[in-house]
Design a protein around this motif. Sequence first.
Motif, short mmCIF file in Angstrom:
data_model
loop_
_atom_site.label_atom_id
_atom_site.label_comp_id
_atom_site.label_asym_id
_atom_site.label_seq_id
_atom_site.Cartn_x
_atom_site.Cartn_y
_atom_site.Cartn_z
N ALA A 27 139.40 27.70 137.35
CA ALA A 27 139.03 29.08 137.38
C ALA A 27 139.45 29.52 135.60
CB ALA A 27 140.17 29.95 137.84
N GLU A 28 140.73 29.13 134.69
CA GLU A 28 140.29 29.17 133.84
C GLU A 28 139.59 27.88 132.51
OE1 GLU A 28 142.82 30.39 130.01
OE2 GLU A 28 142.42 31.35 132.04
N ALA A 29 139.35 26.61 133.28
CA ALA A 29 138.01 25.76 132.64
C ALA A 29 136.90 26.51 132.47
CB ALA A 29 138.70 24.48 132.88
N LYS A 30 136.62 26.56 133.77
CA LYS A 30 135.18 27.33 133.66
C LYS A 30 135.27 28.62 132.59
CE LYS A 30 134.08 26.06 138.56
NZ LYS A 30 133.75 26.00 139.51
N LYS A 31 136.36 29.22 132.55
CA LYS A 31 136.11 30.31 131.19
C LYS A 31 135.45 30.02 130.69
CE LYS A 31 139.93 32.93 131.52
NZ LYS A 31 140.89 33.40 131.25
N HIS A 32 136.37 29.43 129.80
CA HIS A 32 135.46 28.64 128.72
C HIS A 32 134.76 27.25 128.35
CE1 HIS A 32 139.46 30.46 126.98
NE2 HIS A 32 139.71 30.39 128.35
N ASP A 33 133.62 27.14 130.04
CA ASP A 33 132.98 25.98 130.00
C ASP A 33 133.43 24.42 129.54
OD1 ASP A 33 130.67 25.29 130.92
OD2 ASP A 33 129.71 25.42 128.56
N TRP A 34 134.81 24.47 129.92
CA TRP A 34 135.05 23.14 129.96
C TRP A 34 135.55 22.40 131.16
CZ3 TRP A 34 140.44 25.75 127.59
CH2 TRP A 34 139.92 26.32 126.36
N LYS A 35 134.68 21.10 130.53
CA LYS A 35 134.98 19.55 131.88
C LYS A 35 136.66 19.63 132.16
CE LYS A 35 130.31 19.96 131.10
NZ LYS A 35 130.13 21.03 130.00
#
Length: 178
Positions: A65-73
Amino acid sequence: MQSLVRITCVACLVAANAVATTAAAQTSASQPSAGGTPEKMPFDIPYGTAISLDTAKKLLAIAEAEAKKHDWKMNIAVVDTHGELLAFERMDGAQYASIEVSQNKARTSARFRRETRVFYNQYESGHAYVGTLDAGLVASPGGFPLIEGGKVVGAVGCSGGTGDQDAAVCKAAADTIK
């Protein structure tokens, strides 16, 4: 003439001994410190009972969820107290090379009971010896021990972005363990 030869030989032996003694003293005095001798053992966090698979899955979800907030894969790994894999996730589009890196970050963090950034900082300050500690050691931000009740109960490792991106994602998950 024999006296002169003896005196010369004795003088040479005395000089050679003095040079050897001075060299030995300079060598031991010029050796770099191995980090000093702290009063307490650093990172002396006892190991506790490893987290459950359910908890590991929840940590994956929090990190994702944290990664998705920033669009990080990201590749995200959760390990037990021994550094053995409990759960893993590779987000869509995350680079393949980071699969093993994320797992090794988590493993390094659990086994050495510290954030992997500590090793990164040691490398950056010229202490390359840390590379000799363990063949799988990763000296890059993005590995966090999971501390519950003052004990290490596992670790989480993230890889796929910059070291700071990896660390931000893993920290979000690690901070939920109390």
